[in-house]
Design an enzyme around this catalytic site. Structure first.
Site, mmCIF file in Angstrom:
data_model
loop_
_atom_site.group_PDB
_atom_site.id
_atom_site.type_symbol
_atom_site.label_atom_id
_atom_site.label_comp_id
_atom_site.label_asym_id
_atom_site.label_seq_id
_atom_site.Cartn_x
_atom_site.Cartn_y
_atom_site.Cartn_z
ATOM 1 N N ASP A 207 -4.533 -18.721 11.525
ATOM 2 C CA ASP A 207 -4.128 -17.582 10.704
ATOM 3 C C ASP A 207 -3.113 -18.039 9.648
ATOM 4 O OD1 ASP A 207 -4.213 -14.611 10.453
ATOM 5 O OD2 ASP A 207 -2.074 -14.780 10.883
ATOM 6 N N GLU A 260 -7.355 -20.531 7.672
ATOM 7 C CA GLU A 260 -7.482 -19.373 6.780
ATOM 8 C C GLU A 260 -6.645 -19.689 5.542
ATOM 9 O OE1 GLU A 260 -6.556 -14.607 6.353
ATOM 10 O OE2 GLU A 260 -5.141 -15.930 7.346
HETATM 11 C C1 NOJ Z 1 -4.745 -12.764 8.356
HETATM 12 C C2 NOJ Z 1 -5.440 -11.926 9.373
HETATM 13 O O1 NOJ Z 1 -6.827 -12.102 9.238
HETATM 14 C C3 NOJ Z 1 -4.995 -10.515 9.113
HETATM 15 O O2 NOJ Z 1 -5.753 -9.586 9.840
HETATM 16 C C4 NOJ Z 1 -3.518 -10.412 9.418
HETATM 17 O O3 NOJ Z 1 -3.057 -9.128 9.084
HETATM 18 C C5 NOJ Z 1 -2.718 -11.442 8.621
HETATM 19 N N1 NOJ Z 1 -3.338 -12.731 8.599
HETATM 20 C C6 NOJ Z 1 -1.321 -11.608 9.191
HETATM 21 O O4 NOJ Z 1 -1.383 -12.253 10.436
#
Ligand code: NOJ
Length: 517
Positions: A207, A260
């Protein structure tokens, strides 16, 4: 022998755990629910599943606020349920990846609670990003936030604690950012990786992978965006992933990590996947592109120029579902679904791996009319309802039956499902050869047949109008993003089309796979 590692051309299915299947009957999806649906996923023809966070959490951000990185929230089950799920997934030939959330913890995490109780300058505070405020600008003025950074969810990225210091949260105040320059934080996460690797996971989705390191001195942000910002993609973040890679490589089998990484530059993306770093990073460029052959061609060219083993993704739990995105601006109500099916053929024909988001195989639309009191996303709450937030793509899946909760579980669903989803259930679509589910199954089966037989490079074939034709070995993919039909490129046989063909013509909003042999 096929030397290609599994992840390079895998199709990975994202499971938003809260909304996939609910075995306990409390209205929220859980690990046992997923376990019961593994045959469905194996039949669908995906290679791996990625589970969004299921760790103990106050759920300020749907579980992306983790209070304990080594356990399962009781609402999702137990560690024993997790172990059973790993075993069964492997027995079904599915790899299993989990989400790791290293940029921030929950404010309920014991480390943050200790930091709050400890004085400024303490070791406890140094695990997070505590700072003193800016001196008042003038007499009678209050002390200001330490810098001008804004939270991704709206409002300042700083919250003040009773002794006057401020802590940084790039997301909600309930998600304080860790200090990744502190060796204790680095050690802790290496240990968390080992915890889940020891339980048999095949990999991690990381993440906010580009956010862990902030620029020294936390300077104000200028007008620069993403790759040119003091919050994102700092050079030192790559040292962290080199360390992580050594841990992954020390385990038997091939354990992988995908970051990500939201960035505006394919070159920036490429830095995350250097040979001693992550295996993959999400490539959100297509997901951000409009329905346009010119835009798609640019995304594909930029990506393939920068990254040898790219990934492709059209939807996830943070964005409006692509069926709805592609329908916006069209007068034809069926355009969104037709385009979504066409885009799938484009994505699955390209070299690299593809990430699907649960429900896209059913052609689910975004649910835009959720009642305000049902909405839970902090984006909705923090904007006082001005922004709808991301709940509309998180509505629990319809499995069977003719009325909510459509076989999701016995106890309703945490977000209400539309009354007209009876036609979209798995049960209904499995029995219909022209359904979107049947189309996904065929496309995934064909992709499996072709696996290992196609080169990694593509060649563009001249295309008329707003169409896109490319060849990859003996496979040709044609997508028509224009308004009228175009003549199909030369071929021997049609392998699969996303909608009906018109003789030798490819209708608007349709894609096709063709072969020479
Ligand atoms: C990316 C995640 O996919 C999302 O759902 C989340 O709100 C943010 N990162 C913060 O962790």
């Amino acid at each position: 022998m096929d030397e290609t590692p599994w992840w390079r051309d895998a199709v990975v299915y994202e499971i938003y755990v809260r909304s996939f299947a609910d075995a306990s009957g409390d209205g929220t999806g859980d690990l046992a629910g997923i376990r019961g649906r593994l045959p469905y996923l194996a039949d669908l023809g995906v290679d791996a599943i990625w589970l969004t966070p299921f760790y103990p959490s106050p759920m300020a951000d749907g579980g992306y606020d983790v209070a304990d990185y080594r356990d399962v929230d009781p609402v999702f089950g137990s560690l024993a349920d997790f172990d059973d799920l790993v075993t069964d997934a492997h027995a079904h030939g599915l790899r299993l990846m989990v989400d790791i959330v290293p940029n921030h913890s929950s404010s309920a995490h014991p480390w943050f609670q200790k930091a709050l109780a400890a004085p400024r300058g303490s070791q406890e505070r140094d695990r997070y990003m505590f700072r003193d405020g800016r001196a008042p600008l003038g007499p009678g003025e209050a002390e200001g936030e330490p810098n001008n950074w804004l939270s991704t969810f709206g409002g300042p990225a700083w919250t003040r604690v009773p002794d006057g210091q401020w802590y940084l949260h790039l997301f909600a105040p309930e998600q304080p950012d860790f200090n990744w320059r502190n060796p204790e934080v680095r050690e802790e996460f290496l240990d968390i990786l080992r915890f889940w690797l020891d339980r048999g996971v095949d990999g991690f989705r990381i993440d906010v992978a580009m956010g862990l390191i902030k620029a020294e001195g936390l300077p104000d942000t200028g007008p620069g965006f993403r790759s040119a910002s003091p919050m994102w993609s700092r050079p030192e973040v790559h040292d962290i992933y080199r360390e992580w890679r050594r841990v992954l490589d020390s385990y038997p089998g091939t354990r992988v990590a995908i970051g990500e990484v939201w960035t505006d530059s394919a070159e920036d993306l490429a830095r995350y996947v250097r040979p001693d770093e992550l295996h993959q990073s999400f490539n959100f460029a297509w997901l951000e592109a409009p329905w346009s052959a010119t835009a798609f061609r640019k995304v594909i060219d930029d990506t393939l120029r920068a990254v040898a083993a790219p990934t492709w993704v059209l939807s996830n739990h943070d964005v409006v579902r692509h069926r709805t995105r592609y329908g916006e601006g069209s007068l034809d109500p069926s355009a969104g679904l037709a385009r979504a099916r066409a885009a799938l053929l484009g994505m699955l024909a390209l070299p690299g791996s593809a990430y699907l988001y649960q429900g896209e195989e059913l052609g689910l639309p975004e649910v835009t009319d959720l009642p305000p009191q049902a909405r839970q996303d902090p984006v909705f709450k923090r904007s006082n309802g001005e922004l709808p937030g991301r709940d509309g793509c998180r509505v629990p899946l319809p499995w069977s039956g003719t009325a909510p909760p459509y076989g999701f579980g016995d106890g309703g669903s945490w977000l209400p499902q539309p009354d007209d989803w009876a036609e979209l259930t798995v049960e209904r679509q499995a029995a219909d050869t022209s359904s979107t589910l049947s189309f996904y199954r065929r496309a995934l089966a064909l992709r499996r047949d072709l696996r290992g037989t196609l080169p990694d490079a593509i060649e563009w074939v001249p295309a008329p109008g707003d169409a896109l034709f490319f060849r990859r070995g003996r496979l040709t993919c044609a997508i028509n993003c224009g308004e009228g039909p175009v003549r199909l490129p030369p071929h021997e046989r049609v392998l699969l089309s996303s909608g009906p063909l018109d003789g030798v013509d490819l209708p608007a909003d349709t894609a096709v796979w063709l072969t020479d042999r």
